[in-house]
Scaffold this motif. Structure first.
Motif, PDB file in Angstrom:
ATOM      1  N   ILE A   1       0.843  -1.200   0.000  1.00 56.05           N
ATOM      2  CA  ILE A   1       0.000   0.000   0.000  1.00 56.05           C
ATOM      3  C   ILE A   1       0.880   1.253   0.000  1.00 56.05           C
ATOM      4  O   ILE A   1       0.557   2.240  -0.647  1.00 56.05           O
ATOM      5  N   ARG A   2       2.013   1.188   0.709  1.00 60.16           N
ATOM      6  CA  ARG A   2       2.921   2.341   0.743  1.00 60.16           C
ATOM      7  C   ARG A   2       3.475   2.620  -0.649  1.00 60.16           C
ATOM      8  O   ARG A   2       3.586   3.774  -1.056  1.00 60.16           O
ATOM      9  N   ARG A   3       3.816   1.578  -1.366  1.00 56.33           N
ATOM     10  CA  ARG A   3       4.328   1.769  -2.729  1.00 56.33           C
ATOM     11  C   ARG A   3       3.258   2.358  -3.645  1.00 56.33           C
ATOM     12  O   ARG A   3       3.531   3.247  -4.449  1.00 56.33           O
ATOM     13  N   LEU A   4       2.052   1.868  -3.537  1.00 57.78           N
ATOM     14  CA  LEU A   4       0.945   2.371  -4.327  1.00 57.78           C
ATOM     15  C   LEU A   4       0.659   3.833  -3.992  1.00 57.78           C
ATOM     16  O   LEU A   4       0.462   4.669  -4.889  1.00 57.78           O
ATOM     17  N   LEU A   5       0.695   4.158  -2.709  1.00 57.10           N
ATOM     18  CA  LEU A   5       0.474   5.533  -2.276  1.00 57.10           C
ATOM     19  C   LEU A   5       1.595   6.448  -2.792  1.00 57.10           C
ATOM     20  O   LEU A   5       1.334   7.569  -3.243  1.00 57.10           O
TER      21      LEU A   5
END
Length: 135
Positions: free
Chosen positions: A2-6
Motif C-alpha cells: 500500500i505504501r508503494r501504491l500511495l
C-alpha cells in the motif's frame, strides 16, 4: 504494498507541479542600467526570431527560450560587444533562421529572388492585359 501504491499516486499527482516552467534568466525581463545599451539591445532583439514561437521576435515573446536569448543579448551588450557581434554569435549558434534578415547565400537566394520574379511576372501580365484592351 500500500505504501508503494500511495507513493506512486503521490508521484503521479506531483507531475504537473514538476512541469512548471523555470525562473526566467537574469536579464530576460530586466532592462540594462545604461539607456544607450538598453536601446541597442532592444533594437537587436526586435530583429531576432524566437526559435520556439517562430513568428515572434524575442523582444515580444513569453517563451523561456526567448527569455534566455534576451538575457544573452543584454549580457553581451553590457559586456561591451556590439550588436553586430552579438548577432553574428547568435547566427553561429542557432543558424540563419534566428534573424529576420538572412544573408544572401545559395540557400536563401530563392527567397530574395522570388518577390522580384513575381513582380516582374505581374507587370508582364498587366502589360499584356492592357495591350489586349487597347486593340
Amino acid at each position: 504494498m500500500i505504501r508503494r501504491l500511495l507513493a506512486l499516486v503521490m508521484l503521479a499527482l506531483a507531475a504537473p507541479t514538476l512541469a512548471q516552467s523555470r525562473a526566467p534568466a537574469d536579464y530576460a525581463n530586466v532592462q540594462l542600467p545604461d539607456p544607450a545599451k538598453e536601446a541597442e539591445a532592444t533594437a537587436l532583439m526586435a530583429t531576432l526570431r524566437c526559435l520556439v514561437c517562430q513568428g515572434q521576435a524575442i523582444v515580444d515573446s513569453d517563451a523561456d527560450m526567448a527569455g534566455d536569448m534576451r538575457s544573452l543579448v543584454r549580457q553581451r551588450i553590457a559586456a561591451g560587444e556590439s550588436a553586430d557581434e552579438v548577432r553574428a554569435w547568435l547566427i553561429d549558434r542557432y543558424g540563419d533562421y534566428v534573424t529576420y534578415d538572412p544573408p544572401v547565400s545559395a540557400a536563401t537566394l530563392p527567397l530574395w529572388l522570388a518577390p522580384l520574379l513575381l513582380l516582374t511576372f505581374g507587370l508582364w501580365l498587366a502589360r499584356a492585359s492592357f495591350r489586349r484592351r487597347n486593340k
